[in-house]
Design an enzyme around this catalytic site. Structure first.
Site, mmCIF file in Angstrom:
data_model
loop_
_atom_site.group_PDB
_atom_site.id
_atom_site.type_symbol
_atom_site.label_atom_id
_atom_site.label_comp_id
_atom_site.label_asym_id
_atom_site.label_seq_id
_atom_site.Cartn_x
_atom_site.Cartn_y
_atom_site.Cartn_z
ATOM 1 N N LYS A 8 0.939 -0.890 0.048
ATOM 2 C CA LYS A 8 0.159 -0.276 -0.023
ATOM 3 C C LYS A 8 0.928 1.074 0.130
ATOM 4 C CE LYS A 8 -4.442 0.748 0.151
ATOM 5 N NZ LYS A 8 -5.564 0.117 -0.536
HETATM 6 P P1 NAD Z 1 -12.954 7.810 -3.019
HETATM 7 O O1 NAD Z 1 -11.917 8.779 -2.707
HETATM 8 O O2 NAD Z 1 -13.375 7.765 -4.724
HETATM 9 O O3 NAD Z 1 -14.471 8.081 -2.106
HETATM 10 C C1 NAD Z 1 -14.371 8.182 -0.847
HETATM 11 C C2 NAD Z 1 -15.583 8.505 -0.274
HETATM 12 O O4 NAD Z 1 -15.659 8.744 0.965
HETATM 13 C C3 NAD Z 1 -15.821 10.137 -0.729
HETATM 14 O O5 NAD Z 1 -17.575 9.914 -1.124
HETATM 15 C C4 NAD Z 1 -15.842 10.657 0.604
HETATM 16 O O6 NAD Z 1 -16.266 12.113 0.662
HETATM 17 C C5 NAD Z 1 -16.278 9.873 1.656
HETATM 18 N N1 NAD Z 1 -15.616 10.044 2.923
HETATM 19 C C6 NAD Z 1 -14.309 10.446 3.164
HETATM 20 N N2 NAD Z 1 -14.236 10.349 4.630
HETATM 21 C C7 NAD Z 1 -15.412 10.103 5.203
HETATM 22 C C8 NAD Z 1 -15.900 10.274 6.364
HETATM 23 N N3 NAD Z 1 -15.108 10.530 7.530
HETATM 24 N N4 NAD Z 1 -17.238 10.078 6.578
HETATM 25 C C9 NAD Z 1 -17.997 9.750 5.449
HETATM 26 N N5 NAD Z 1 -17.745 9.622 3.980
HETATM 27 C C10 NAD Z 1 -16.289 10.097 4.078
HETATM 28 O O7 NAD Z 1 -12.250 6.430 -2.411
HETATM 29 P P2 NAD Z 1 -12.787 5.151 -2.755
HETATM 30 O O8 NAD Z 1 -11.864 4.353 -3.873
HETATM 31 O O9 NAD Z 1 -14.492 4.826 -3.062
HETATM 32 O O10 NAD Z 1 -12.352 4.007 -1.414
HETATM 33 C C11 NAD Z 1 -13.366 4.056 -0.087
HETATM 34 C C12 NAD Z 1 -12.808 2.940 0.581
HETATM 35 O O11 NAD Z 1 -12.843 1.492 -0.045
HETATM 36 C C13 NAD Z 1 -11.419 3.188 1.050
HETATM 37 O O12 NAD Z 1 -11.403 2.401 2.407
HETATM 38 C C14 NAD Z 1 -10.421 2.259 0.279
HETATM 39 O O13 NAD Z 1 -9.281 1.643 0.846
HETATM 40 C C15 NAD Z 1 -11.654 0.913 0.094
HETATM 41 N N6 NAD Z 1 -11.185 0.524 -1.284
HETATM 42 C C16 NAD Z 1 -11.231 1.131 -2.680
HETATM 43 C C17 NAD Z 1 -10.923 0.101 -3.857
HETATM 44 C C18 NAD Z 1 -11.137 0.958 -4.888
HETATM 45 O O14 NAD Z 1 -10.791 0.257 -5.931
HETATM 46 N N7 NAD Z 1 -11.170 2.184 -5.308
HETATM 47 C C19 NAD Z 1 -10.693 -1.112 -3.654
HETATM 48 C C20 NAD Z 1 -10.751 -1.772 -2.230
HETATM 49 C C21 NAD Z 1 -11.157 -1.044 -1.092
#
Ligand code: NAD
Length: 429
Positions: A119
């Site tokens: 990561k």
């Molecule tokens: P992103 O940046 O596209 O979206 C994150 C979302 O969460 C946004 O809407 C943001 O406003 C919101 N957010 C941030 N802090 C917040 C809080 N304190 N309370 C409520 N909402 C909040 O990110 P993403 O890629 O969708 O990732 C989200 C989660 O999923 C993370 O934990 C990431 O590690 C995990 N994840 C992502 C992927 C991927 O392919 N993008 C894969 C596996 C896991």
């Protein structure tokens, strides 16, 4: 490496409950004991292979210089090149990246793809930087990690606050130094640059697939299920849309600016369009305002935390009303919350299974890049659905065999696969 690992009562949490590394270790300890992991294997796997901190100096538009701190942690390369996203955020720190790197190792093993875990992250507030400044940060971060990254060694992907464009800059920077185009050094690229069809939606699609499987297990039909989604980015918005398409009613959504609750159902596409136009949900009028804390406790059948770590803790776990939690985010539930949810019969589909759709299609992207050939969207989605369904069933079978939760079942399955590979490879010295 001989002998059997003897369970040690996990050391009391040194930090607070919301230290994701401690939450990861607490589950690793229990799974190691249940598996009877050999002490040598345990010692090998509990620490990351490499932890790198880099300084990223950037000349700002006014001529001043700001130095950002960047991280890349390689937890394991035992099963193949290490794989894991890069996140940008004001709170990103080494401990968080360490936990996320280890989760990637277990996750890749749970879905049985030939990758280890890593990561990365840069500590910055993306909202305070221009696109040009973000490009400079990305390119300098990549340049600082040139000796680490590579299609055969370490392959980044998008995560919180990073996207296809940022992956494109990583690919271009690496390629400039290699003197030829190296598409397979990063996944989650724009399709134009060798990205895979279906990658952007893959994590949310995987969440939908395992949510359907969990409903089936509990004898629920999608049409009976009300869904609450925390986080409306890449994972949350796609999961909400696809669950709605399956017949569920999405009754609340949120992002960092707060939540919106509408028992009659949120117009998910309307919300996606709103965010595209305004940058966030702030001002969205599709439901009553609720805080992110209240959102988690709303009356619903399925809760999809898809924002960040440590949202369901020992403080609110007893007030969660959902029957099923599908962890779109990494580490949204603390180790201390696990037994509370379990005792209340909440069916948790854990992060290292639930959000593995992203890394699965990243693997497809890497394979396609190396073949120099691209698959159709139907092909990608069908392969993704098959892997997610089979992995769900394998985790459920492991959980049943050991008489534990789906969370521990997933850890046991993942750790066992890594341990078996390690045993066969042996320790080079
Ligand atoms: P992103 O940046 O596209 O979206 C994150 C979302 O969460 C946004 O809407 C943001 O406003 C919101 N957010 C941030 N802090 C917040 C809080 N304190 N309370 C409520 N909402 C909040 O990110 P993403 O890629 O969708 O990732 C989200 C989660 O999923 C993370 O934990 C990431 O590690 C995990 N994840 C992502 C992927 C991927 O392919 N993008 C894969 C596996 C896991």
């Amino acid at each position: 490496m001989g002998g059997k690992y003897v369970y040690k009562e996990p050391a009391p949490l040194k930090g607070s409950e919301d230290d994701p590394f401690e939450s990861m270790m607490a589950r690793f300890e229990v799974a190691s004991e249940l598996l009877g992991l050999e002490p040598g294997v345990y010692e090998f796997l509990k620490v990351p292979e490499k932890q790198i901190i880099v300084s990223i100096p950037i000349q700002m538009d006014d001529g001043s210089v700001q130095v950002f701190e960047g991280y890349r942690v390689i937890h394991s390369s035992v099963r193949g090149p290490s794989k894991g996203g890069v996140r940008f955020g004001p709170d990103v720190n080494l401990n968080e990246v360490k936990a996320l790197a280890a989760w990637m190792t277990w996750k890749c093993a749970v879905v049985n793809i030939p990758f280890g875990g890593a990561k990365g992250g840069v500590r910055l507030d993306p909202r305070s930087l221009t696109t040009t400044q973000l490009e400079k940060v990305t390119r300098r971060y990549t340049a600082a990690l040139l000796d680490i990254l590579g299609p055969e060694s370490d392959v980044p992907a998008p995560d919180m606050n990073t996207n296809e464009q940022i992956m494109g800059w990583i690919m271009d920077t690496y390629s400039m130094h290699a003197r030829h185009t190296v598409t397979a050094v990063v996944t989650g690229k724009p399709v134009y640059l060798g990205g895979s069809l279906g990658r952007r939606e893959a994590t949310g699609r995987g969440v939908m697939v395992v949510a359907l499987r969990a409903m089936e297990r509990l004898g629920l039909k999608p049409q009976q299920c009300r869904v609450v989604v925390q986080g409306f980015g890449n994972v949350g918005s796609v999961a909400a849309k696809l669950l709605e398409e399956q017949g569920c009613k999405v009754v609340a959504i949120s992002d960092i600016t707060g939540g919106y609750h509408n028992p009659k159902g949120i117009d998910v596409q309307g919300a996606i369009d709103y965010v595209r136009e305004h940058g966030s949900l702030e001002g969205f009028n599709g439901g009553d305002r609720v805080s992110n804390e209240e959102l988690l406790e709303l009356d619903c059948d399925i809760l999809v935390p898809a924002a960040k770590e440590d949202q369901i803790t020992s403080k609110n776990a007893d007030r969660i009303k959902a029957k099923i939690i599908v962890e779109g985010a990494n580490g949204p539930t603390t180790a201390k919350a696990d037994p509370i949810l379990e005792s209340r019969g909440v069916y948790v589909v854990p992060d290292i299974l639930a959000n593995a759709g992203g890394v699965t299609v990243s693997y497809f992207e890497w394979v396609q890049n190396r073949m120099g050939y691209s698959w159709t969207l139907e092909d990608v989605n069908a392969r993704l659905a098959r892997i997610m369904t089979e992995s769900f069933d394998e985790v459920a079978a492991t959980a049943e065999k050991f008489g534990v939760s789906m969370r521990l079942g997933a850890y046991i399955l993942g750790i066992d696969r890594v341990a078996k590979t390690l045993k066969l490879r042996g320790i080079y010295a």
